[in-house]
Design an enzyme around this catalytic site. Sequence first.
Site, PDB file in Angstrom:
ATOM      1  N   MET A  53       0.847  -1.192   0.000  1.00 47.74           N
ATOM      2  CA  MET A  53       0.000   0.000   0.000  1.00 47.74           C
ATOM      3  C   MET A  53       0.889   1.251   0.000  1.00 47.74           C
ATOM      4  O   MET A  53       0.465   2.326   0.393  1.00 47.74           O
ATOM      5  CB  MET A  53      -0.931  -0.005   1.212  1.00 47.74           C
ATOM      6  N   GLY A  54       2.138   1.084  -0.420  1.00 45.05           N
ATOM      7  CA  GLY A  54       3.056   2.223  -0.487  1.00 45.05           C
ATOM      8  C   GLY A  54       3.612   2.582   0.872  1.00 45.05           C
ATOM      9  O   GLY A  54       3.588   1.766   1.796  1.00 45.05           O
ATOM     10  N   ALA A  55       4.118   3.831   0.989  1.00 45.69           N
ATOM     11  CA  ALA A  55       4.827   4.279   2.191  1.00 45.69           C
ATOM     12  C   ALA A  55       5.902   3.239   2.533  1.00 45.69           C
ATOM     13  O   ALA A  55       5.977   2.724   3.647  1.00 45.69           O
ATOM     14  CB  ALA A  55       3.867   4.500   3.361  1.00 45.69           C
ATOM     15  N   GLY A  62       5.063 -10.243   4.301  1.00 39.84           N
ATOM     16  CA  GLY A  62       5.865 -10.146   5.515  1.00 39.84           C
ATOM     17  C   GLY A  62       5.253 -10.898   6.687  1.00 39.84           C
ATOM     18  O   GLY A  62       4.033 -10.988   6.820  1.00 39.84           O
ATOM     19  N   GLN A  99      -2.443 -12.149   8.251  1.00 36.20           N
ATOM     20  CA  GLN A  99      -2.715 -11.875   6.840  1.00 36.20           C
ATOM     21  C   GLN A  99      -2.080 -12.940   5.946  1.00 36.20           C
ATOM     22  O   GLN A  99      -2.730 -13.497   5.063  1.00 36.20           O
ATOM     23  CB  GLN A  99      -2.170 -10.488   6.485  1.00 36.20           C
ATOM     24  N   LYS A 137       5.327  -9.872   9.619  1.00 37.58           N
ATOM     25  CA  LYS A 137       4.761  -8.921  10.578  1.00 37.58           C
ATOM     26  C   LYS A 137       3.231  -9.014  10.573  1.00 37.58           C
ATOM     27  O   LYS A 137       2.596  -8.963  11.615  1.00 37.58           O
ATOM     28  CB  LYS A 137       5.202  -7.501  10.248  1.00 37.58           C
ATOM     29  N   GLY A 142      11.290  -2.968   5.379  1.00 38.61           N
ATOM     30  CA  GLY A 142      10.595  -4.266   5.379  1.00 38.61           C
ATOM     31  C   GLY A 142      10.075  -4.587   3.982  1.00 38.61           C
ATOM     32  O   GLY A 142      10.242  -5.712   3.482  1.00 38.61           O
ATOM     33  N   HIS A 143       9.472  -3.603   3.327  1.00 37.34           N
ATOM     34  CA  HIS A 143       8.986  -3.824   1.952  1.00 37.34           C
ATOM     35  C   HIS A 143      10.163  -4.092   1.016  1.00 37.34           C
ATOM     36  O   HIS A 143      10.091  -4.968   0.148  1.00 37.34           O
ATOM     37  CB  HIS A 143       8.268  -2.582   1.424  1.00 37.34           C
TER      38      HIS A 143
HETATM   39  O1  PAF Z   1      -0.026  -5.689   3.872  1.00 39.36           O
HETATM   40  C1  PAF Z   1      -0.475  -4.796   3.114  1.00 39.36           C
HETATM   41  O2  PAF Z   1       0.156  -3.776   2.872  1.00 39.36           O
HETATM   42  C2  PAF Z   1      -1.841  -4.966   2.504  1.00 39.36           C
HETATM   43  O3  PAF Z   1      -2.719  -5.586   3.378  1.00 39.36           O
HETATM   44  C3  PAF Z   1      -1.829  -5.683   1.142  1.00 39.36           C
HETATM   45  C4  PAF Z   1      -1.354  -7.123   1.264  1.00 39.36           C
HETATM   46  C5  PAF Z   1      -0.938  -4.930   0.177  1.00 39.36           C
HETATM   47  C6  PAF Z   1      -3.242  -5.715   0.558  1.00 39.36           C
HETATM   48  O4  PAF Z   1      -3.747  -4.432   0.367  1.00 39.36           O
END
Ligand code: PAF
Length: 281
Positions: free
Chosen positions: A30-32, A149, A155, A151, A36-37
């Site tokens: 979701m950006g930002a 991730g 999810q 974290k 970690g990303h």
């Molecule tokens: O973890 C996230 O940033 C969001 O939940 C994801 C997996 C991109 C879905 O919008």
Amino acid sequence: MRLFKHITKLQAAIAEQRAAGNRTGFVPTMGALHEGHIALIERAVAENDYVVCSIFVNPTQFNDATDLVKYPRTINADLAKLYAANCSAIFIPTVAEIYPENASPTPDIDFGSLTEVLEGAYRSGHFDGVVQVVHRLLDIVRPDHLYMGQKDYQQQAIIRYMLEQLSSKIQLVTCETVREKDGLAMSSRNMRLTAAQRAIAPSIHATLTKVAQQMGQDSIQDLEQWGKEQLTQKGFVVDYFSIVDGKTLLPIETFDATDSVVAATAAYLGDIRLIDNLILK
Ligand code: PAF
């Protein structure tokens, strides 16, 4: 690095890669973007020939409208980080592109308690939105590997279950949580913490670590209670501090009851909700 706003052009680029026998890795975000990303992107770059990162602040997974409005948006910095990490393609769709009126419905999967416990108990409808958007994005990108991730433990467990239920060939790779030097799990929400809150925030990881050290010595209930008290004393408002089965995410009676155990917590500092977890076993 190519930037795509439209599905058709992205799919054409991915089809070219597939025709050349190349493997595609996909990192939904979701950006930002934080380290970690970028660790997810780097792992995807190491394991695939072509890496797609999506940046889409998905409105359907925000149970709290203020959180959606306040969610940080740092697109220029994000693009620079993705470029430096050798990402091949960025997909930045609009809401209309992801959710057109004629979109095929999300498959009706019974997740049982997986979507109802922990985060599910506090963020009504959140995982419906996550499943909806991840399913849609996977349908668009059709990667070989999907990177998420640890974290967001619940999810990734839910998405893993979804892929299993759909007999999908997509392989989910869950990557370890990246932390600041003081242990705070990297999160896009951290940038909203005040200096005072930022100083307290590492207590989450410190408390989880102490719980891990006490595993097997104190009872599950005592450790859960202790963890909650520690964080409350530091100034957090705790939603949950739970020690659960790492697969079903259901409560366990003893550490010996299962071979996978996770301690997970969600707690507020002011209006900022932080989550973290530690795999105990
Ligand atoms: O973890 C996230 O940033 C969001 O939940 C994801 C997996 C991109 C879905 O919008």
